[in-house]
Design a protein around this motif. Sequence first.
Motif, PDB file in Angstrom:
ATOM      1  N   ALA A   1       0.848  -1.187   0.000  1.00 13.39           N
ATOM      2  CA  ALA A   1       0.000   0.000   0.000  1.00 13.39           C
ATOM      3  C   ALA A   1       0.884   1.237   0.000  1.00 13.39           C
ATOM      4  O   ALA A   1       2.013   1.220   0.488  1.00 13.39           O
ATOM      5  CB  ALA A   1      -0.899   0.000   1.237  1.00 13.39           C
ATOM      6  N   GLU A   2       0.358   2.309  -0.558  1.00 13.21           N
ATOM      7  CA  GLU A   2       1.092   3.570  -0.535  1.00 13.21           C
ATOM      8  C   GLU A   2       1.242   4.031   0.897  1.00 13.21           C
ATOM      9  O   GLU A   2       0.295   3.961   1.696  1.00 13.21           O
ATOM     10  CB  GLU A   2       0.340   4.637  -1.332  1.00 13.21           C
ATOM     11  N   GLN A   3       2.413   4.476   1.222  1.00  6.38           N
ATOM     12  CA  GLN A   3       2.680   5.010   2.565  1.00  6.38           C
ATOM     13  C   GLN A   3       2.217   6.442   2.628  1.00  6.38           C
ATOM     14  O   GLN A   3       2.378   7.193   1.663  1.00  6.38           O
ATOM     15  CB  GLN A   3       4.172   4.927   2.875  1.00  6.38           C
ATOM     16  N   PRO A   4       1.637   6.867   3.767  1.00  7.23           N
ATOM     17  CA  PRO A   4       1.249   8.276   3.865  1.00  7.23           C
ATOM     18  C   PRO A   4       2.469   9.179   3.766  1.00  7.23           C
ATOM     19  O   PRO A   4       3.526   8.843   4.309  1.00  7.23           O
ATOM     20  CB  PRO A   4       0.583   8.379   5.243  1.00  7.23           C
ATOM     21  N   SER A   5       2.340  10.269   3.047  1.00 13.41           N
ATOM     22  CA  SER A   5       3.487  11.168   2.886  1.00 13.41           C
ATOM     23  C   SER A   5       3.720  11.930   4.184  1.00 13.41           C
ATOM     24  O   SER A   5       2.790  12.312   4.889  1.00 13.41           O
ATOM     25  CB  SER A   5       3.243  12.144   1.737  1.00 13.41           C
ATOM     26  N   GLU A   6       4.991  12.106   4.498  1.00 14.22           N
ATOM     27  CA  GLU A   6       5.371  12.869   5.699  1.00 14.22           C
ATOM     28  C   GLU A   6       5.570  14.314   5.296  1.00 14.22           C
ATOM     29  O   GLU A   6       6.378  14.646   4.453  1.00 14.22           O
ATOM     30  CB  GLU A   6       6.654  12.298   6.294  1.00 14.22           C
ATOM     31  N   GLU A   7       4.788  15.203   5.892  1.00 16.93           N
ATOM     32  CA  GLU A   7       4.872  16.618   5.522  1.00 16.93           C
ATOM     33  C   GLU A   7       5.654  17.401   6.527  1.00 16.93           C
ATOM     34  O   GLU A   7       5.721  17.208   7.664  1.00 16.93           O
ATOM     35  CB  GLU A   7       3.485  17.203   5.371  1.00 16.93           C
TER      36      GLU A   7
END
Length: 63
Positions: free
Chosen positions: A57-63
């Motif tokens: 699954a795509e990993q949530p982007s770290e902002e």
Amino acid sequence: MAIFRTRYYGDVTVGVGGRITIPQEMRDDLGIEEGDILTVRVEENSKGLRQLVIWRAEQPSEE
């Protein structure tokens, strides 16, 4: 619903306890790193043939 196409495939060897090793080239291409969790699904067609499908699954982007 997404439609996927085959880019390439490779062979893996099943080891002790059913462990498989994903080839390094594939891990690099998919961005799979130690500790990632993969989803696994077993599919079966009308003739009883089964296949194992694994995806990351795509990993949530770290902002």
